[in-house]
Design an enzyme around this catalytic site. Structure first.
Site, short mmCIF file in Angstrom:
data_model
loop_
_atom_site.label_atom_id
_atom_site.label_comp_id
_atom_site.label_asym_id
_atom_site.label_seq_id
_atom_site.Cartn_x
_atom_site.Cartn_y
_atom_site.Cartn_z
N GLU A 118 -3.97 0.18 -8.96
CA GLU A 118 -2.93 1.20 -9.17
C GLU A 118 -1.68 0.45 -9.62
OE1 GLU A 118 -2.48 3.26 -5.32
OE2 GLU A 118 -2.34 5.15 -6.38
N SER A 165 0.83 -1.20 0.00
CA SER A 165 0.00 0.00 0.00
C SER A 165 0.86 1.25 0.00
CB SER A 165 -0.85 0.05 1.27
OG SER A 165 -1.57 -1.13 1.42
N HIS A 213 -1.29 -2.56 -7.07
CA HIS A 213 -2.00 -2.23 -5.83
C HIS A 213 -3.49 -2.47 -6.05
CE1 HIS A 213 -3.09 0.99 -2.62
NE2 HIS A 213 -3.12 -0.21 -2.12
N1 LIG Z 1 -5.99 -4.56 3.79
C1 LIG Z 1 -6.19 -3.74 2.78
O1 LIG Z 1 -7.29 -3.16 2.62
C2 LIG Z 1 -5.12 -3.53 1.75
C3 LIG Z 1 -5.44 -2.89 0.55
C4 LIG Z 1 -4.47 -2.78 -0.45
C5 LIG Z 1 -3.19 -3.27 -0.23
N2 LIG Z 1 -2.89 -3.87 0.96
C6 LIG Z 1 -1.52 -4.40 1.12
O2 LIG Z 1 -1.57 -5.81 0.89
C7 LIG Z 1 -0.57 -6.45 1.68
C8 LIG Z 1 -1.23 -7.51 2.55
O3 LIG Z 1 -2.15 -6.87 3.40
P1 LIG Z 1 -3.32 -7.70 4.11
O4 LIG Z 1 -4.29 -6.69 4.61
O5 LIG Z 1 -3.78 -8.81 3.22
O6 LIG Z 1 -2.50 -8.30 5.35
P2 LIG Z 1 -2.89 -9.54 6.29
O7 LIG Z 1 -2.25 -9.27 7.60
O8 LIG Z 1 -4.36 -9.80 6.24
O9 LIG Z 1 -2.17 -10.78 5.58
C9 LIG Z 1 -0.78 -10.89 5.44
C10 LIG Z 1 -0.43 -12.37 5.29
O10 LIG Z 1 0.96 -12.44 4.94
C11 LIG Z 1 1.48 -13.60 5.56
N3 LIG Z 1 2.94 -13.50 5.60
C12 LIG Z 1 3.73 -12.75 6.42
N4 LIG Z 1 5.03 -12.95 6.12
C13 LIG Z 1 5.06 -13.84 5.10
C14 LIG Z 1 6.12 -14.45 4.35
N5 LIG Z 1 7.40 -14.19 4.62
N6 LIG Z 1 5.79 -15.33 3.37
C15 LIG Z 1 4.48 -15.62 3.11
N7 LIG Z 1 3.44 -15.07 3.79
C16 LIG Z 1 3.74 -14.20 4.76
C17 LIG Z 1 0.82 -13.62 6.93
O11 LIG Z 1 0.87 -14.92 7.51
C18 LIG Z 1 -0.62 -13.17 6.57
O12 LIG Z 1 -1.46 -14.29 6.30
C19 LIG Z 1 0.14 -5.35 2.46
O13 LIG Z 1 1.28 -4.96 1.76
C20 LIG Z 1 -0.91 -4.23 2.49
O14 LIG Z 1 -0.34 -2.97 2.62
C21 LIG Z 1 -3.82 -4.03 1.94
#
Ligand SMILES: NC(=O)c1ccc[n+]([C@@H]2O[C@H](COP(=O)([O-])OP(=O)(O)OC[C@H]3O[C@@H](n4cnc5c(N)ncnc54)[C@H](O)[C@@H]3O)[C@@H](O)[C@H]2O)c1
Length: 301
Positions: free
Chosen positions: A152, A119, A140
């Site tokens: 994005e 993000s 993104h």
């Molecule tokens: N939540 C949102 O609305 C949103 C929107 C757009 C982008 N993002 C981005 O997407 C990404 C994920 O966010 P999320 O909300 O899904 O997070 P989340 O916490 O729901 O999930 C993250 C997952 O990554 C796993 N993980 C951690 N380290 C790891 C590794 N080394 N190898 C494999 N898996 C690993 C964790 O076990 C977890 O299941 C982030 O970069 C976030 O900024 C989030």
């Protein structure tokens, strides 16, 4: 392009895997946590069932989508010689991402494009951790991925035109709309959204109005589909905090400093929907929006 690896099976990873699989890609979904993978498959199944019940897809589409997804707990097992694209959606932490990109750079064949769903973390910095910065790019996706149209597409300093154009085309093949932006903190979406969410939290912190009142003003007054505090819960308060920290560090401008209330809530483990409590409290299966007890008006004695 047919074979893709999705890293991280949390909120975003499961939606990204679902979307690619629905459009015919073979998806290897990787997470360090088997529990997260099990939850992701259950969520994808439930979301596909909902799409079938709305006649958006058929039962056959649902089964094909599920059959296109395989799960893994190590990158080594998930990545193969025919891996065309990796989309990383692991936790929003720069050290985790740099470590993952170093590892996938060494495991992937030369032609593989490496994308991050970050993000806010610099695509240029992530690219510099690899030996192929021209093939590193931001994709993104928005939450919930199967529903939201926007992606994005973020060009790092070294990302090539060819790779950018290719990812724009892949995004369109998922029936999504790509928008190309340059790599500066927060890109476009979060450079605008996060200060608004932070300002809503500051408004609550300063006692200007309560949770319901702030969200109602923004929903009814500005025609936002969801108030900023509910949206923060939905995104995850830890994710919001780390994006604000990236904006604050990246621009060196105090206007991005995270509200102390947000910091406290994250320290207390009140992360929003995923932890069951944030500005609202979430009971499993209930659709009612209930303000969390910390923010309910106290009865006068
Ligand atoms: N939540 C949102 O609305 C949103 C929107 C757009 C982008 N993002 C981005 O997407 C990404 C994920 O966010 P999320 O909300 O899904 O997070 P989340 O916490 O729901 O999930 C993250 C997952 O990554 C796993 N993980 C951690 N380290 C790891 C590794 N080394 N190898 C494999 N898996 C690993 C964790 O076990 C977890 O299941 C982030 O970069 C976030 O900024 C989030």
């Amino acid at each position: 392009m047919k074979h893709i690896v999705v890293i991280g099976s949390g909120t975003m990873g499961n939606g990204i895997a679902h979307t690619f699989a629905q459009y015919g890609f073979n998806v290897a979904l990787v997470d360090i946590s088997q529990d997260a993978l099990n939850k992701a498959l259950a969520t994808i199944g439930k979301n596909l069932d909902r799409m079938v019940s709305k006649a958006a897809i058929t039962e056959l589409d649902k089964n094909n989508t599920l059959n296109n997804i395989k799960t893994f707990t190590t990158l080594k097992d998930a990545i193969a010689n025919n891996t065309d694209l990796v989309v990383e959606a692991a936790s929003e932490n720069v050290d985790i991402k740099l470590k993952i990109f170093k590892e996938i750079d060494s495991l992937c064949p030369e032609h593989t494009i490496l994308a991050s769903n970050t993000s806010s973390i610099s695509i240029t910095k992530i690219g510099a951790a690899t030996k192929r910065p021209n093939k590193v790019i931001g994709m993104h996706f928005m939450n919930p991925v199967p529903v939201m149209k926007l992606v994005e597409v973020i060009r790092g300093y070294s990302t090539s035109d060819e790779v950018t154009n290719f990812i724009m085309r892949v995004t369109k093949s998922l029936n999504k709309i790509p928008v190309e932006v340059n790599d500066y903190p927060g890109f476009v979406a979060n450079k605008i959204l996060m200060p608004m969410i932070n300002e809503a939290i500051i408004t609550l912190y300063e006692g200007v109005a309560g949770v319901n009142e702030i969200d109602t003003v923004m929903k009814l007054g500005m025609a936002h589909p969801m108030g900023p505090l509910q949206l923060a819960d939905f995104i995850g308060l830890d994710v919001c905090l780390s994006i604000l920290n990236v904006l604050h560090d990246g621009f060196g401008n105090p206007k991005y400093a995270p509200c102390p209330l947000l910091v406290n809530m994250v320290n207390a483990g009140h992360l929003g929907v995923k932890s069951g409590s944030g500005f609202y409290s979430y009971t499993h299966g209930s659709k009612d929006l209930v303000v969390a007890s910390q923010f309910r008006k106290k009865e006068l004695v």
